[in-house]
Design a protein around this motif. Structure first.
Motif, PDB file in Angstrom:
ATOM      1  N   ALA A  50       0.886  -1.212  -0.021  1.00  0.00           N
ATOM      2  CA  ALA A  50      -0.129   0.025  -0.021  1.00  0.00           C
ATOM      3  C   ALA A  50       0.882   1.266  -0.053  1.00  0.00           C
TER       4      ALA A  50
ATOM      5  N   PRO B 192      -3.170   1.268  -4.034  1.00  0.00           N
ATOM      6  CA  PRO B 192      -4.332   1.063  -3.033  1.00  0.00           C
ATOM      7  C   PRO B 192      -4.251  -0.483  -2.751  1.00  0.00           C
ATOM      8  N   MET B 193      -4.576  -0.744  -1.584  1.00  0.00           N
ATOM      9  CA  MET B 193      -4.700  -2.237  -1.248  1.00  0.00           C
ATOM     10  C   MET B 193      -6.113  -2.296  -0.417  1.00  0.00           C
ATOM     11  N   SER B 194      -6.630  -3.474  -0.440  1.00  0.00           N
ATOM     12  CA  SER B 194      -7.938  -3.760   0.345  1.00  0.00           C
ATOM     13  C   SER B 194      -8.049  -5.119   0.695  1.00  0.00           C
TER      14      SER B 194
ATOM     15  N   THR C  41      -3.696  10.902   2.145  1.00  0.00           N
ATOM     16  CA  THR C  41      -2.326  10.218   1.772  1.00  0.00           C
ATOM     17  C   THR C  41      -1.510  11.145   1.126  1.00  0.00           C
TER      18      THR C  41
ATOM     19  N   PRO D   8       1.331   7.678   3.190  1.00  0.00           N
ATOM     20  CA  PRO D   8       0.358   6.501   3.158  1.00  0.00           C
ATOM     21  C   PRO D   8      -0.404   6.307   4.286  1.00  0.00           C
TER      22      PRO D   8
ATOM     23  N   LEU E 271      -3.483   3.659   6.521  1.00  0.00           N
ATOM     24  CA  LEU E 271      -4.081   2.382   6.673  1.00  0.00           C
ATOM     25  C   LEU E 271      -5.402   2.878   7.383  1.00  0.00           C
TER      26      LEU E 271
ATOM     27  N   SER F   6     -12.796   0.888  -3.436  1.00  0.00           N
ATOM     28  CA  SER F   6     -11.781  -0.222  -3.737  1.00  0.00           C
ATOM     29  C   SER F   6     -11.645  -0.173  -5.098  1.00  0.00           C
TER      30      SER F   6
ATOM     31  N   ARG G 111      -2.313   6.038  -2.023  1.00  0.00           N
ATOM     32  CA  ARG G 111      -1.496   5.341  -1.230  1.00  0.00           C
ATOM     33  C   ARG G 111      -2.311   4.772  -0.099  1.00  0.00           C
TER      34      ARG G 111
ATOM     35  N   ALA H  24      -4.250   1.662   2.400  1.00  0.00           N
ATOM     36  CA  ALA H  24      -4.663   0.369   2.730  1.00  0.00           C
ATOM     37  C   ALA H  24      -6.003   0.163   3.468  1.00  0.00           C
TER      38      ALA H  24
END
Length: 876
Positions: A23, A27-29, A104, A108, A110, A131, A138, A140
């Motif tokens: 991330a 982008p992460m999920s 962000t 980044p 979270l 998402s 950046r 998560a």
């Protein structure tokens, strides 16, 4: 949220670390899925700690937080959405992505949402859209939700990550952090009921949501669930249904199944969460439930158990029935059930003597189940009720062995000794307590305890065994038992085992095998010791009696290592590590790291350091194992000073071994380290003193293994030509290669190195080749590398090449030709036809050629000529 210590979640933590690090650039999920209390919240905390360590901002994500955090700066579309006002999806998504971009901009982030299953579809829909459309932010997004599937509204764009139960070892470690949980319930029972669920391991209090779900069920269904909860897993659903007056078609169970509380399969009821069972137990009076079950079950053991749990006071009929049927609990389930049944029978016994006897039998079952703490608790109840030497002696057998499991060797010895001195009428009770004392003395190495064993043995009268004693140690095994006790007292005078259990069956055969395998270990018969103990290990596993052999497991693994069964040792270490964690067996928890360290040091390949075991306290056996592992690791790494420090510490200031059986078995390593130490003169003098002391203690007829180790150590410490005599003595018996392959190969290697220094290169070669073959077969990488490095003919050994070439050049022209043809793979008959000789003549010439060139077969001859003698052939 802060970082937290996680038990058994190394893989999950590594996955979370990779998720967070990814991330940092895109982008992460992900959503964590699992049962209540499985550890999802703890993983969210760990992820937050990981993110903070990497410079992330961390934001808990729910409506309340969003309202409170910088609400005036939020986009109007988001403020409207938070107030529950109608908001266009496109407008809301644009606002959310813009807010995420701003969040962000400098670092980044979270975003964390726990209990996403309670968040509502609107929020989950928004998170799904974010998402789906985020691309450069950046950030998560990490969610957690109950169940095996994501909650409605959460799209497939968000990756699923299922969190499973803890493995046994991790669950046991977590249980160690909650000692109050095992105050009333045996460890194995609690671990089995919890099923690896951290919440169920750490609390007996069910979550309110389970209570509410049960309260919402029809009364008939609640009644059935309570009966199922108190009945246990073994009771068939039909019995429970009859006891609760349920409909024959099982329709009264349907509401509980629909609510996801239980499932019915294979004729049994399964609770979907261990704490649902706990909540169901509390929905009504337990005694009434047990009474109903007792009247409906057809199984004698379950009938007696439920009757005992339904009764309110002493009742000999109930107690006797439960005692009579308790053994079947151990055969059908686990020994801990037998211990609990006998404990309950004792509690229902009107007579004090009957109660003490039943508590004593429960103590034995608890020890065999691998529950030392439980066994000691039960032993305490026996001590409080009686001073009968026989009943006390029975309880002390199990309590003494439980103390051995906890590495409390002196206490175990004293307890067993006192039991013998009380002169029980049952001679087998006395004999078994002497054996317990001997087991404690083997591991402690205490000289005074070992010296006293023959006197204790003299107090035992054969032929006086009663029912209690014969059930523990049959009198038929007494000759082997006496031999084992005397071997502990004086290994030098011990008679090797001779198969005294032939024709015996059952417990007598097991007892004889146990005694003879101990004698084999004490007298250095590693092959027999490993075979006997491994056979008992399999029996123990088949009967699910993990405590029965726990004290012998370190000896078994040592024997496996000594006789070359390294893969078997690996498997035993892994299985025993789980056994040790589940039962909290201190002896194994301390000794297994040292045993694992020994194998790692032997397999050292130079690519990574050997992880040394932590230093145990107050335990000479485990400490000696740790020192041996550390010393071998240092030798493999070429650090002789550190190696010498460790091997020297296996002996006290006067040269006495810290542990009498482990110290002397490391003499060649001590001598080798002393010879390479920077304090060589002083170190070798100390090592000579230690070797001489060990030789004196071994007596005039040491075991073949000890004779080899003493001779090998003496050779390494002898700086004169007399070293060769010692080397030859160490290698005199070819059978030693079968019993102790590594130790004999080490002697062969060191003899080869000594010969090489004497410029007797052809003589050195066969010894070093044989050693290399053994090291390669075993997987002793550092040893093999050393052999290759100094092997005559090696590319790094010009002296070896020259010596081999000279030996080849000294052969007659005919013998040189025979050697070349044999190296090319031709048979004696083919060579004979080529050179017009008889096959017998060719064989005779090869018989002369091999020792002159220092080889033992055609393969070695081919390698020799291709490497060391090529020059001689070219010059010829």
């Amino acid at each position: 949220m802060g970082s937290t210590t996680l038990y058994g979640r190394a893989r999950e933590r590594a996955d979370l670390t990779a998720f967070v690090e990814a991330a940092a650039s895109r982008p992460m999920s992900m959503v964590l899925l699992g049962d209540a209390g499985i550890g999802k919240t703890a993983l969210l905390r760990a992820a937050a700690g990981i993110a903070r360590e990497r410079g992330f901002g961390v934001l808990p994500l729910d409506r309340a937080v969003l309202r409170a955090v910088a609400a005036p700066r939020l986009d109007p579309a988001i403020r409207s959405w938070l107030r529950g006002e109608p908001t266009g999806e496109a407008e809301l998504l644009t606002a959310a992505l813009s807010a995420l971009d701003r969040l962000t901009a400098s670092a980044p982030a979270l975003l964390i949402l726990d209990r996403a299953d309670l968040a509502g579809p609107a929020l989950l829909r928004l998170l799904t859209l974010v998402s789906r459309h985020a691309c450069t932010e950046r950030a998560a997004l990490l969610l957690a939700a109950r169940g095996a599937e994501p909650p409605p509204g959460l799209g497939a764009e968000i990756a699923r990550y299922r969190v499973g139960p803890l493995p046994d070892r991790a669950a046991a470690r977590l249980l160690n952090a909650c000692p109050e949980r095992t105050a009333a319930v045996p460890r194995r029972t609690l671990l089995r009921r919890a099923g690896g669920n951290p919440l169920a391991l750490t609390t007996a209090e069910p979550p309110m949501e389970f209570r509410r779900a049960l309260a919402a069920l029809p009364p008939a269904t609640r009644r059935l669930l309570q009966l199922a909860a108190v009945a246990g897993d073994a009771e068939p659903v039909g019995t429970i249904n009859r006891a609760g007056d349920g409909a024959a078609d099982l329709r009264d169970w349907a509401p509980a199944e629909k609510a996801g509380l239980v499932s019915i399969a294979g004729g049994h009821v399964r609770f979907e969460h261990p704490l649902i069972r706990a909540a169901a137990c509390a929905t009504g009076p337990a005694r009434a439930a047990h009474a109903a079950l007792a009247s409906c079950t057809d199984d004698p053991y379950h009938q007696a158990l439920h009757a005992a749990l339904a009764s309110e006071g002493p009742d000999e009929l109930v107690a006797a029935a439960l005692e009579d049927s308790a053994a079947t609990a151990g055969r059908r389930a686990v020994l801990i059930a037998e211990a609990r049944a006998l404990e309950l029978a004792a509690e229902r016994s009107p007579a004090t003597g009957d109660a003490a006897r039943r508590f004593a039998k429960a103590t034995v079952a608890a020890y065999r189940a691998g529950e030392p703490a439980y066994a000691l608790t039960l032993h305490g109840r026996v001590e409080a009720l009686t001073d009968d030497p026989d009943v006390l002696g029975l309880a002390r057998i199990a309590a003494g062995l439980a103390l051995v499991h906890q590495a409390r060797f002196a206490e175990a010895y004293d307890l067993a000794r006192d039991a013998v001195l009380r002169a029980p009428a049952d001679g087998q009770i006395a004999m078994t307590n002497v054996l317990v004392a001997a087991n404690a003395a083997v591991l402690s190495g205490d000289a005074a305890h070992r010296a006293e064993l023959p006197r204790l043995l003299d107090l035992v009268a054969d032929g006086t065994g009663g029912a209690l004693g014969e059930s523990i140690l049959p009198s038929a095994a007494n000759p082997a038992t006496r031999a084992a006790v005397l071997a502990v007292a004086d290994p030098a005078g011990a008679v090797p085992p001779h198969g005294g259990g032939k024709g015996m069956t059952g417990l007598a055969e097991i007892s004889v095998t146990l005694a003879e395998s101990l004698v084999a270990w004490l007298t250095d018969d590693s092959v027999r010791a490993a075979a006997g103990m491994a056979a008992l290990w399999q029996v123990q596993k088949a009967y699910d009696a993990p405590g029965a052999l726990a004290a012998r497991i370190p000896l078994m693994i040592l024997s496996m290592i000594d006789c070359g069964r390294w893969r078997d040792a690996d498997e035993a270490i892994e299985e025993s590590a789980t056994l040790a964690a589940v039962g909290n067996l201190t002896l194994l928890l301390r000794s297994l790291p040292g045993l694992r360290g020994v194998l790692e040091a032997l397999r050292y390949d130079g690519t990574r350091p050997v992880l040394l075991p932590p230093r145990p306290s107050g335990d000479p056996f485990s400490e000696s194992l740790r020192r041996r592992a550390a010393g071998m690791a240092a030798l493999s790494a070429g650090d002789y000073d550190i190696a010498y420090t460790h091997f020297r510490s296996m002996f006290d200031a006067t040269g006495e071994p810290v542990h009498p059986f482990l110290g002397p078995r490391s003499l060649p390593q001590l001598a080798l380290a002393a010879g390479g130490s920077s304090r060589r003169t002083r170190a070798k003098a100390q090592a000579r003193q230690i070797v001489n002391g060990c030789r004196a203690r071994a007596g005039s007829t040491p075991t073949p293994r000890m004779a080899m180790l003493l001779a090998h150590a003496a050779a390494l410490l002898d700086e004169t030509d007399g070293a060769e005599e010692h080397f030859r003595a160490a290698l005199a018996d070819q059978d030693r290669a079968l019993h102790w392959p590594l130790e004999r190969a080490e002697a062969q290697l060191n003899y080869g190195l000594w010969l090489r220094k004497q410029r007797r290169v052809p003589e050195a070669r066969p010894h070093m080749l044989a050693a290399l073959d053994t090291f390669t077969r075993l997987g002793a990488r550092a040893h093999a590398d050393q052999a290759r490095k100094y092997l005559p003919g090696n590319a790094h050994d010009e002296a070896g090449r020259a010596g081999t070439a000279g030996a080849f050049a000294a052969l007659t022209a005919q013998k040189q030709m025979i050697a070349r043809l044999a190296a090319e793979g031709m048979t004696n008959r083919e060579i004979a036809r080529r050179l017009v000789l008889s096959p017998r003549t060719v064989g005779s010439h090869l018989y002369d050629i091999y020792p002159l060139l220092g080889v033992g077969n055609r393969h070695q001859l081919r390698d020799l000529l291709n490497d060391g003698a090529g020059t001689a052939r070219d010059e010829g």
